[in-house]
Design a protein around this motif. Sequence first.
Motif, short mmCIF file in Angstrom:
data_model
loop_
_atom_site.label_atom_id
_atom_site.label_comp_id
_atom_site.label_asym_id
_atom_site.label_seq_id
_atom_site.Cartn_x
_atom_site.Cartn_y
_atom_site.Cartn_z
N LEU A 62 46.36 -17.91 54.17
CA LEU A 62 46.30 -18.08 52.72
C LEU A 62 44.86 -18.08 52.21
CD1 LEU A 62 49.11 -20.64 51.81
CD2 LEU A 62 49.10 -18.17 51.57
N THR A 63 43.93 -18.62 53.01
CA THR A 63 42.53 -18.54 52.63
C THR A 63 42.06 -17.08 52.62
OG1 THR A 63 42.07 -20.73 53.57
CG2 THR A 63 40.18 -19.28 53.25
N LEU A 64 42.50 -16.30 53.60
CA LEU A 64 42.18 -14.88 53.63
C LEU A 64 42.72 -14.16 52.39
CD1 LEU A 64 41.08 -12.39 55.15
CD2 LEU A 64 43.31 -12.25 56.30
N ALA A 65 43.96 -14.48 52.03
CA ALA A 65 44.55 -13.89 50.81
C ALA A 65 43.81 -14.34 49.56
CB ALA A 65 46.03 -14.27 50.72
N GLY A 66 43.37 -15.61 49.55
CA GLY A 66 42.60 -16.12 48.41
C GLY A 66 41.27 -15.42 48.25
N ILE A 67 40.62 -15.09 49.37
CA ILE A 67 39.33 -14.36 49.31
C ILE A 67 39.56 -12.94 48.80
CG2 ILE A 67 37.46 -13.42 50.70
CD1 ILE A 67 37.84 -15.84 52.60
N ILE A 68 40.61 -12.29 49.27
CA ILE A 68 40.86 -10.89 48.92
C ILE A 68 41.29 -10.77 47.45
CG2 ILE A 68 42.32 -8.88 49.37
CD1 ILE A 68 42.39 -9.82 52.32
N TYR A 69 42.27 -11.59 47.03
CA TYR A 69 42.85 -11.45 45.69
C TYR A 69 42.18 -12.34 44.64
CZ TYR A 69 46.50 -9.01 48.26
OH TYR A 69 47.17 -8.12 49.08
N LYS A 70 41.32 -13.28 45.09
CA LYS A 70 40.59 -14.19 44.18
C LYS A 70 41.52 -14.99 43.28
CE LYS A 70 36.65 -11.02 44.02
NZ LYS A 70 35.77 -10.23 43.15
N SER A 71 42.70 -15.30 43.78
CA SER A 71 43.67 -16.09 43.02
C SER A 71 44.60 -16.79 43.99
CB SER A 71 44.48 -15.19 42.07
OG SER A 71 45.20 -14.22 42.80
N GLN A 72 45.44 -17.65 43.46
CA GLN A 72 46.35 -18.41 44.30
C GLN A 72 47.38 -17.49 44.96
OE1 GLN A 72 48.12 -22.03 42.66
NE2 GLN A 72 50.10 -21.37 43.44
N PRO A 73 47.45 -17.50 46.29
CA PRO A 73 48.47 -16.68 46.97
C PRO A 73 49.81 -17.41 46.98
CG PRO A 73 47.05 -17.76 48.57
CD PRO A 73 46.55 -18.16 47.22
N GLY A 74 50.88 -16.72 46.60
CA GLY A 74 52.19 -17.35 46.58
C GLY A 74 52.38 -18.25 45.37
N GLY A 75 53.50 -18.95 45.36
CA GLY A 75 53.80 -19.85 44.25
C GLY A 75 53.20 -21.22 44.42
N ASP A 76 53.40 -22.07 43.41
CA ASP A 76 52.85 -23.43 43.45
C ASP A 76 53.43 -24.26 44.59
OD1 ASP A 76 51.23 -22.97 41.28
OD2 ASP A 76 52.68 -23.70 39.82
N GLN A 77 54.71 -24.07 44.85
CA GLN A 77 55.37 -24.87 45.90
C GLN A 77 54.77 -24.57 47.27
OE1 GLN A 77 59.62 -24.57 45.86
NE2 GLN A 77 59.92 -26.22 47.33
#
Length: 337
Positions: A62-77
């Motif tokens: 999820l940190t990798l996805a956060g770096i790539i997309y610069k936003s929250q990966p997945g939903g709030d839950q």
Amino acid sequence: MSIWEVILAFVVVVLMLVALLANVLVLMCFLYSADIRKQVPGLFILNLTFCNLLMTVSNMPLTLAGIIYKSQPGGDQICHIVGFLETFLTTNSMLSMAALSIDRWIAVVFPLSYHSKMRYRDAALILSYTWLHSVSFPIVAASLSWVGFHHLYASCTLYNKRPEDRTQFVIFTVVFHTLSFLLSLIVLCFTYLKVLKVARFHCKRIDVITMQTLVLLVDIHPSVRERCLEEQKRRRQRATKKISTFIGTFILCFAPYVITRLVELSSVVHINSHWGIISKCLAYSKAVSDPFVYSLLRHQYKKTWKDIINKILKRSSINSSALTSESQNRNILQLNE
């Protein structure tokens, strides 16, 4: 993506792969070797390995996805669950290292009473405390909605979005890091420095005996004398290097992230987003170093994983030779026909 973000994403991928392979190998050694399973420290190492594996497969992607997309990966839950796990697993791994240091302290300082002071039941009680201690903070944070996606670290972690809760969140963060990072560091320093003191005392005794022996052996060859003196020097340095590695990796990996989290509480200081992710990567790197520092480089684990690799290679060589012979037999039969 900027060049910094590409580099950071690459670093996270490398950390994931190495942490996954190394911790799986530790788990395989634990399952393969009955001698390792019999030892009390094996429980602490198993718990530490479990935390590192879960951190690798849940938080790092999820940190990798956060770096790539610069936003929250997945939903709030999903983010809340991962943030809960991040707080729990980080605290649990720190306390597991403290438990390992306590085990070494008892084994070295009180060797004759070690088996009566550190039994499986005692280790299970220590692990129960680490789990209760570790789970209490994320439960409080989740109940107060202090878990979410933090852009500074590109991770789902402790995060307060409500300005009215700032004071309470500051107090909670300070208490959390005091009772996780600082408490574990104090235990590590106290126990390992006691171990180092005993190790140096025994080294001095051995050095005295060695020097007396060298004095008595007048006709000893100079090269043998030099080897004895070199071994004497290495013996003095060995314990210092090991203990420096235990304490040093803990500080190097966790201290930058903890300090950044505490400095972040001040609204005066601005923290660069790249540094936030770097400090998070350093915290993740503990999941990479732990298998080597506590397990894989030790003689017993080294022998076990070498046996596992040899066993796998022998099976593959047997299978390949069987396939080769089978193909040769088929060729012979075709020629005869």
